[in-house]
Scaffold this motif. Structure first.
Motif, mmCIF file in Angstrom:
data_model
loop_
_atom_site.group_PDB
_atom_site.id
_atom_site.type_symbol
_atom_site.label_atom_id
_atom_site.label_comp_id
_atom_site.label_asym_id
_atom_site.label_seq_id
_atom_site.Cartn_x
_atom_site.Cartn_y
_atom_site.Cartn_z
ATOM 1 N N UNK A 104 0.832 -1.213 0.000
ATOM 2 C CA UNK A 104 0.000 0.000 0.000
ATOM 3 C C UNK A 104 0.864 1.260 0.000
ATOM 4 N N UNK A 105 1.949 1.196 0.780
ATOM 5 C CA UNK A 105 2.846 2.354 0.843
ATOM 6 C C UNK A 105 3.490 2.617 -0.528
ATOM 7 N N UNK A 106 3.912 1.509 -1.173
ATOM 8 C CA UNK A 106 4.555 1.644 -2.486
ATOM 9 C C UNK A 106 3.587 2.164 -3.548
ATOM 10 N N UNK A 107 2.326 1.775 -3.407
ATOM 11 C CA UNK A 107 1.325 2.231 -4.379
ATOM 12 C C UNK A 107 0.919 3.682 -4.101
ATOM 13 N N UNK A 108 0.750 3.990 -2.810
ATOM 14 C CA UNK A 108 0.195 5.323 -2.489
ATOM 15 C C UNK A 108 1.239 6.448 -2.574
ATOM 16 N N UNK A 109 2.518 6.142 -2.365
ATOM 17 C CA UNK A 109 3.526 7.215 -2.382
ATOM 18 C C UNK A 109 3.583 7.954 -3.736
ATOM 19 N N UNK A 110 3.726 7.216 -4.867
ATOM 20 C CA UNK A 110 3.745 7.958 -6.144
ATOM 21 C C UNK A 110 2.439 8.701 -6.402
ATOM 22 N N UNK A 111 1.329 8.104 -5.978
ATOM 23 C CA UNK A 111 0.027 8.769 -6.201
ATOM 24 C C UNK A 111 -0.010 10.091 -5.436
ATOM 25 N N UNK A 112 0.404 10.065 -4.176
ATOM 26 C CA UNK A 112 0.393 11.286 -3.358
ATOM 27 C C UNK A 112 1.342 12.334 -3.954
ATOM 28 N N UNK A 113 2.503 11.854 -4.422
ATOM 29 C CA UNK A 113 3.472 12.798 -5.000
ATOM 30 C C UNK A 113 2.921 13.423 -6.279
ATOM 31 N N UNK A 114 2.203 12.642 -7.079
ATOM 32 C CA UNK A 114 1.640 13.201 -8.314
ATOM 33 C C UNK A 114 0.513 14.187 -7.982
ATOM 34 N N UNK A 115 -0.272 13.891 -6.946
ATOM 35 C CA UNK A 115 -1.307 14.849 -6.535
ATOM 36 C C UNK A 115 -0.636 16.159 -6.088
ATOM 37 N N UNK A 116 0.471 16.028 -5.356
ATOM 38 C CA UNK A 116 1.236 17.217 -4.949
ATOM 39 C C UNK A 116 1.731 17.992 -6.164
ATOM 40 N N UNK A 117 2.210 17.250 -7.182
ATOM 41 C CA UNK A 117 2.715 17.902 -8.404
ATOM 42 C C UNK A 117 1.586 18.651 -9.114
ATOM 43 N N UNK A 118 0.404 18.044 -9.147
ATOM 44 C CA UNK A 118 -0.733 18.693 -9.821
ATOM 45 C C UNK A 118 -1.101 19.999 -9.102
ATOM 46 N N UNK A 119 -1.142 19.938 -7.769
ATOM 47 C CA UNK A 119 -1.454 21.168 -7.010
ATOM 48 C C UNK A 119 -0.374 22.226 -7.215
ATOM 49 N N UNK A 120 0.874 21.772 -7.267
ATOM 50 C CA UNK A 120 1.983 22.690 -7.478
ATOM 51 C C UNK A 120 1.873 23.344 -8.863
ATOM 52 N N UNK A 121 1.475 22.551 -9.862
ATOM 53 C CA UNK A 121 1.319 23.098 -11.219
ATOM 54 C C UNK A 121 0.166 24.099 -11.261
ATOM 55 N N UNK A 122 -0.936 23.779 -10.545
ATOM 56 C CA UNK A 122 -2.074 24.706 -10.519
ATOM 57 C C UNK A 122 -1.684 26.029 -9.865
ATOM 58 N N UNK A 123 -0.875 25.946 -8.822
ATOM 59 C CA UNK A 123 -0.381 27.154 -8.143
ATOM 60 C C UNK A 123 0.475 27.974 -9.112
ATOM 61 N N UNK A 124 1.373 27.265 -9.816
ATOM 62 C CA UNK A 124 2.245 27.919 -10.805
ATOM 63 C C UNK A 124 1.412 28.616 -11.877
ATOM 64 N N UNK A 125 0.389 27.904 -12.385
ATOM 65 C CA UNK A 125 -0.438 28.436 -13.473
ATOM 66 C C UNK A 125 -1.259 29.643 -13.012
#
Lengths: 148, 68
Positions: free
Chosen positions: A61-82
């Motif tokens: 679960x940790x291995x599956x959820x870590x990349x997902x959480x990081x990608x959600x963080x990246x999406x929020x970061x991109x929205x902030x940038x935009x």
């Protein structure tokens, strides 16, 4: 002084020089770091999960959820940038996103027809991601060139 | 297709002997944005047009000409 003549620069310097204000560059760097963290976590998790190891459920679960959480963080970061980007840069980024999305639709629908009619092998989601990423970047470069 | 709006930004900037980079800094936009506006490749949005108008102490219509 009205130094409009811009000295000849390399491609990377040109892209850097067209990447908005100092705040935009900072926000863009933050987004890049999120993406790098995601890419490392994704590749690592993929490698471990594929390597026939006896893993505890919690670790899976940790291995599956870590990349997902990081990608959600990246999406929020991109929205902030935009949201905070220089208005021309916003336009360029939206053009890139439109190109990425459009290319994905063309690729998926076109490939489905190829699967149905020409016996093409089943589509891999990795290929779709690659098409989206490349066309997103191509759209941005096209925008940078257009408004150079 | 909408025709680009003509503007006097380059002239106003040259009168003050400002570089594109210096004007960009004062308006908190990129130098590329200033260049694209001056060359007619990009028309600024209202907030930026108002900022420009305030900075040069001129009406928006004195800087930007819709050309109709």
């Amino acid at each position: 002084m009205t130094n409009d003549e811009i000295p000849r620069r390399g491609l990377w310097e040109w892209i850097q020089g067209c990447s908005g204000t100092l705040q935009d560059k900072r926000n863009s760097r933050r987004f890049t770091l999120w993406c790098l963290a995601w890419a490392l976590a994704y590749v690592g998790a993929h490698w471990i999960l594929k390597a026939d190891l006896e893993l505890a459920t919690a670790l899976v679960w940790l291995l599956v959820s870590t990349p997902i959480m990081l990608m959600i963080g990246a999406v929020f970061s991109y929205m902030h940038f935009l949201r905070n980007a220089d208005e021309l840069l916003q336009k360029i980024q939206i053009q890139g996103l439109a190109m990425g999305f459009g290319a994905a639709v063309v690729f998926v629908t076109g490939y489905q027809l190829l699967e149905a009619g020409a016996g093409a092998s089943e589509m891999q989601t990795d290929h779709l991601l690659i098409v989206m990423m490349f066309s997103w970047v191509a759209g941005q470069l096209h925008g940078l060139w257009r408004y150079r | 297709m909408a025709l680009p709006v003509k503007n006097r930004l380059r002239v106003l900037r040259a009168e003050r002997e400002w570089s594109q980079a210096s004007l960009a800094e004062q308006l908190n936009v990129s130098r590329q944005t200033i260049n694209a506006i001056e060359t007619g490749k990009y028309d600024p949005g209202l907030p930026l047009a108002f900022k420009i108008s305030r900075l040069f102490a001129q009406q928006i219509e004195e800087i930007f000409d819709p050309g109709d």
